[in-house]
Design an enzyme around this catalytic site. Structure first.
Site, PDB file in Angstrom:
ATOM      1  N   CYS A   2       0.846  -1.187   0.000  1.00 46.96           N
ATOM      2  CA  CYS A   2       0.000   0.000   0.000  1.00 46.96           C
ATOM      3  C   CYS A   2       0.886   1.243   0.000  1.00 46.96           C
ATOM      4  CB  CYS A   2      -0.946   0.086   1.176  1.00 46.96           C
ATOM      5  SG  CYS A   2      -2.079  -1.279   1.296  1.00 46.96           S
ATOM      6  N   ARG A  28       4.031  -0.445  -4.715  1.00 47.16           N
ATOM      7  CA  ARG A  28       3.695  -0.935  -3.382  1.00 47.16           C
ATOM      8  C   ARG A  28       2.344  -1.645  -3.354  1.00 47.16           C
ATOM      9  NH1 ARG A  28       7.034   1.704   0.548  1.00 47.16           N
ATOM     10  NH2 ARG A  28       5.704   0.845   2.144  1.00 47.16           N
ATOM     11  N   TRP A  74      -2.853  -2.658  -1.734  1.00 47.72           N
ATOM     12  CA  TRP A  74      -2.595  -4.088  -1.897  1.00 47.72           C
ATOM     13  C   TRP A  74      -3.472  -4.750  -0.851  1.00 47.72           C
ATOM     14  CZ3 TRP A  74      -0.832  -8.286   0.922  1.00 47.72           C
ATOM     15  CH2 TRP A  74      -0.451  -9.403   0.175  1.00 47.72           C
ATOM     16  N   ASN A  98      -1.772   2.379   5.803  1.00 47.19           N
ATOM     17  CA  ASN A  98      -0.822   1.380   5.335  1.00 47.19           C
ATOM     18  C   ASN A  98      -0.548   0.445   6.506  1.00 47.19           C
ATOM     19  OD1 ASN A  98       1.148   0.022   3.993  1.00 47.19           O
ATOM     20  ND2 ASN A  98       2.577   1.733   3.825  1.00 47.19           N
ATOM     21  N   GLY A  99      -0.727  -0.858   6.323  1.00 48.87           N
ATOM     22  CA  GLY A  99      -0.451  -1.802   7.416  1.00 48.87           C
ATOM     23  C   GLY A  99      -1.641  -2.710   7.683  1.00 48.87           C
ATOM     24  N   GLU A 477      16.258 -18.850  -7.550  1.00 51.44           N
ATOM     25  CA  GLU A 477      15.978 -17.466  -7.945  1.00 51.44           C
ATOM     26  C   GLU A 477      15.436 -17.411  -9.387  1.00 51.44           C
ATOM     27  OE1 GLU A 477      15.431 -14.854  -6.557  1.00 51.44           O
ATOM     28  OE2 GLU A 477      15.710 -13.263  -8.018  1.00 51.44           O
ATOM     29  N   LYS A 481      11.753 -15.954 -10.310  1.00 50.28           N
ATOM     30  CA  LYS A 481      11.633 -14.855 -11.276  1.00 50.28           C
ATOM     31  C   LYS A 481      10.635 -15.225 -12.360  1.00 50.28           C
ATOM     32  CE  LYS A 481      12.962 -12.264  -9.931  1.00 50.28           C
ATOM     33  NZ  LYS A 481      13.544 -11.728  -8.736  1.00 50.28           N
ATOM     34  N   GLU A 484       6.930 -15.608 -10.939  1.00 47.69           N
ATOM     35  CA  GLU A 484       6.423 -14.346 -10.402  1.00 47.69           C
ATOM     36  C   GLU A 484       5.843 -13.442 -11.481  1.00 47.69           C
ATOM     37  OE1 GLU A 484       9.819 -12.166  -8.728  1.00 47.69           O
ATOM     38  OE2 GLU A 484       8.429 -11.105  -7.447  1.00 47.69           O
ATOM     39  N   HIS A 500      13.939 -38.652  -6.434  1.00 47.98           N
ATOM     40  CA  HIS A 500      13.198 -39.041  -5.234  1.00 47.98           C
ATOM     41  C   HIS A 500      11.732 -38.639  -5.337  1.00 47.98           C
ATOM     42  CE1 HIS A 500      16.844 -40.424  -3.347  1.00 47.98           C
ATOM     43  NE2 HIS A 500      17.431 -39.330  -3.807  1.00 47.98           N
ATOM     44  N   LYS A 602       5.639  -4.594  -4.108  1.00 52.68           N
ATOM     45  CA  LYS A 602       7.094  -4.523  -4.021  1.00 52.68           C
ATOM     46  C   LYS A 602       7.592  -4.734  -2.593  1.00 52.68           C
ATOM     47  CE  LYS A 602      11.252  -3.658  -5.587  1.00 52.68           C
ATOM     48  NZ  LYS A 602      11.891  -4.738  -6.348  1.00 52.68           N
TER      49      LYS A 602
HETATM   50  O1  M6R Z   1      12.470  -5.779   0.207  1.00 54.29           O
HETATM   51  P1  M6R Z   1      12.934  -7.201   0.460  1.00 54.29           P
HETATM   52  O2  M6R Z   1      14.254  -7.508  -0.171  1.00 54.29           O
HETATM   53  O3  M6R Z   1      12.929  -7.534   1.933  1.00 54.29           O
HETATM   54  O4  M6R Z   1      11.846  -8.112  -0.223  1.00 54.29           O
HETATM   55  C1  M6R Z   1      11.899  -9.506  -0.086  1.00 54.29           C
HETATM   56  C2  M6R Z   1      10.971 -10.193  -1.067  1.00 54.29           C
HETATM   57  O5  M6R Z   1       9.656  -9.757  -0.870  1.00 54.29           O
HETATM   58  C3  M6R Z   1      11.363  -9.918  -2.522  1.00 54.29           C
HETATM   59  O6  M6R Z   1      12.682 -10.302  -2.777  1.00 54.29           O
HETATM   60  C4  M6R Z   1      10.423 -10.687  -3.467  1.00 54.29           C
HETATM   61  O7  M6R Z   1      10.602 -12.053  -3.348  1.00 54.29           O
HETATM   62  C5  M6R Z   1      10.639 -10.214  -4.902  1.00 54.29           C
HETATM   63  N1  M6R Z   1       9.389  -9.783  -5.466  1.00 54.29           N
HETATM   64  C6  M6R Z   1      11.182 -11.250  -5.808  1.00 54.29           C
HETATM   65  O8  M6R Z   1      11.399 -10.726  -7.086  1.00 54.29           O
END
Ligand code: M6R
Length: 607
Positions: A2, A28, A74, A98-99, A477, A481, A484, A500, A602
């Site tokens: 948010c 956000r 969000w 926010n929160g 990773e 990526k 996501e 396994h 984000k």
């Molecule tokens: O701001 P941060 O690095 O703490 O965020 C951690 C994760 O939320 C962040 O890396 C998330 O997994 C990304 N969207 C991945 O691309």
């Protein structure tokens, strides 16, 4: 999670500032958005489901208004829809939040008994009604905020307008970030600096349990005893350009292209002529004989790369934990443990809670952070800043790479301290380090080659990533990526673990991306790749120039991507690039919203 923005000013510019600010904060959250402005002494609220441009289409931007608050959401409580979007309004109070309010059900019950009626599914409307109720009783705005703070449990930052005061914005925060930005005859509130960068780079950080009253001329901040306090005014050092696309189609692509500079800017903080300078320019690591790395998402994956390197070269045990698990489990840290918190935003709720837990266990803490002065940066005993600049795309790329670099530098630092890296080795490492930005740029220049691979896999429902050791960490990773932003189901597997169970999912043409960069275990991984190939998988091999000499003519892959070879500390920074670019292109071919993938935000500032 948010975004909040608020404006009060002589230039009657509120709608313009709110929309510009919300656009910069869209990373956000982008489920729905709304604004509330002073329209000739009355509050006018306009909201919309979807992103800011949908909201903008509903607005008459010619309206002049001295004061307003805006929000991009969000969803946490209640589905994303216009009714649940902010600002909320109850009685004399209009508010953005926010929160998460954890005890909202209890408060709601109490307020219903008092006669309040609720129209939304949100926790925010409850806070709005609570503030209205307290204000009706106290008729004192500051006292109202303090009393509400005492009752509300959870994390929050509020921007509040009281109906009887159209000259001031009121704000308060607990665990969600909030800044107050200072302009000429106009001032602002925002949940993050990018929101106000078009207008000013001067800002004040509101801390937990602080309250503020902001009008066009002045900002007054109060502590939890409602005593007015002096606050330091900060100047944002980064340029506005970092927060812009600079001609790239998406922020993600622009941010991948930032990587050569980010890597240079990050390492040159510590090293110039001699790699051992790192020991003097980083916090002293000599006393630690074990390390915990705690993080979420990609930052957690960076931690796994760090673990591999620190364990192998510095020869001390490293425990990598997901912050959401760490905060609720038994931990075995002691005074010889260094707990490293890795976070791009520095505001991730679980990582922040893990930091506080670590501090309660009397272990030293070190933040690896991008956003300067963020909560984790401020609360950690020490902080190392990656120099990624503003990262807007939800899918992290340049910040992940800078986190990996920082952990590699920590591994080198500790290896030198422990006598595991000799002077000659240090010299060679420095040469490789200085070559990295050019090597990275060279790989990015080969984008078209990776685009062709993307064409081979974008139309699939499942993709598998395989690797061992550090290549397994990179697979994780790469897989995150891809899923996501392209919404393709994908899984990363430790190559030796496949048989396994998971190998039963491999069918003719199942795409497998196999990463083989470690010459200590390459043959083991290759034999696993042969197992999937024998079952019909379509294999893309990612390997190094060195290993390619060995596997150049092999038939266990359908195509390959060869990245330059460097030493083991920096190899991940080269290997990850094709994976980042591949995910980008796959998502593009599928027509997905690359910078703002569905259901995500984000910075995850709620648990
Ligand atoms: O701001 P941060 O690095 O703490 O965020 C951690 C994760 O939320 C962040 O890396 C998330 O997994 C990304 N969207 C991945 O691309």
């Amino acid at each position: 999670m948010c975004g909040i923005v608020g404006y009060v000013g002589k230039n009657n510019n509120s709608l313009h500032v709110l929309i510009e600010g919300l656009k910069s904060l869209e990373y956000r959250g982008y489920d729905s958005a709304g604004v509330a402005i002073n329209d000739n002494g009355k509050i006018k609220i306009i909201k919309s489901e979807g992103n800011i441009s949908k909201l903008e289409n509903k607005l008459n931007m010619d309206i002049k208004s001295n004061l307003g608050i805006g929000h991009t959401r969000w969803a946490t409580h209640g589905k994303p829809c216009e009714n649940n979007s902010h600002p909320h309004r109850v009685g004399k109070i209009t508010l953005v939040h926010n929160g998460i309010i954890e005890n909202y059900e209890k408060i709601k019950k109490y307020l219903i008994d008092c006669g309040y009626i609720f129209k939304t599914d949100t926790d925010t409307e409850i806070a709005c009604a609570l503030i209205d109720k307290i204000y009706n009783e106290t008729n004192d705005k500051l006292l109202t905020m303090k009393k509400a703070n005492e009752i509300i449990e959870g994390s929050f930052a509020f921007g509040i307008i009281f109906d009887d005061d159209m000259e001031n914005i009121y704000t308060m925060r607990k665990d969600s970030p909030l800044i107050i930005a200072l302009g000429e005859n106009e001032n602002y509130i925002a949940s993050d600096v990018p929101a106000i960068l078009k207008f000013t780079n001067k800002y004040i950080l509101l801390e937990k349990d602080e309250y503020a009253i902001i009008n066009e001329k002045e900002v007054k901040v109060y502590d939890n005893n409602l005593k007015e306090i002096e606050k330091q005014v900060n100047t944002y050092e980064g340029s506005m350009e970092v927060a812009m696309k600079n001609g790239y189609e998406h922020f993600m692509l622009k941010e991948i292209n930032d990587e050569p500079k980010v890597i240079l800017d990050t390492y040159k903080q510590f090293v110039n002529n001699d790699l051992s300078e790192i020991i003097d320019n980083m916090p002293d690591l000599s006393k630690y004989d074990n390390i915990d790395i705690v993080a979420c998402g990609s930052a957690y994956h960076a931690g796994l790369v760090g673990k591999s390197l620190i364990e192998e070269y510095a020869n001390i045990p490293v425990n990598v934990e997901l912050a959401s698990e760490y905060r609720y489990k038994k931990n075995f840290c002691n005074e010889k443990t260094l707990t490293i918190l890795v976070s791009q935003s520095g505001e991730t709720a679980d990582t922040l809670a893990a930091l506080r837990k670590a501090k309660n266990s009397n272990t030293d803490t070190l933040g690896i952070i991008n956003v300067v002065s963020s909560s984790i940066a401020r609360e950690s005993d020490n902080v190392l800043y990656i120099k990624a600049g503003a990262e807007i795309s939800v899918a992290t790329t340049k910040a992940y790479s800078a986190q990996v670099l920082m952990l590699s530098l920590i591994a080198i630092n500790k290896s030198i301290i422990n006598g595991n890296i000799s002077k000659d080795e240090a010299k060679d490492l420095l040469k490789d380090l200085k070559k990295l930005p050019d090597d990275i740029a060279g790989i990015i220049d080969r984008k078209e080659e990776f685009d062709k691979v993307a064409e081979q896999i974008y139309d699939n429902d499942d993709v598998f990533f395989l690797g061992r050791g550090i290549d397994y960490a990179l697979s994780m990773e790469g897989s995150l990526k891809l899923k996501e932003i392209s919404y393709i189901h994908s899984e990363a597997y430790a190559a030796g673990e496949l048989k396994h169970g998971t190998i039963s999912l491999i069918e003719t043409k199942t795409p497998v991306i196999a990463i083989v960069t470690d010459d200590k275990i390459d043959e083991k991984t290759v034999s696993n790749i042969k197992e999937v190939k024998a079952r019909g998988a379509d294999v893309t091999l990612i390997t190094t120039e060195e290993l390619n000499k060995k596997y150049d003519k092999s038939d266990f892959y359908d195509r390959k991507i060869v990245v330059p070879s460097t030493n083991r500390f920096f190899q991940p920074l080269l290997t990850i690039l094709p994976l980042q670019l591949l995910s980008y292109e796959v998502a593009k071919l599928r027509g997905e919203s690359i910078d703002q993938p569905r259901n995500l935000a984000k910075s995850v500032t709620v648990e």
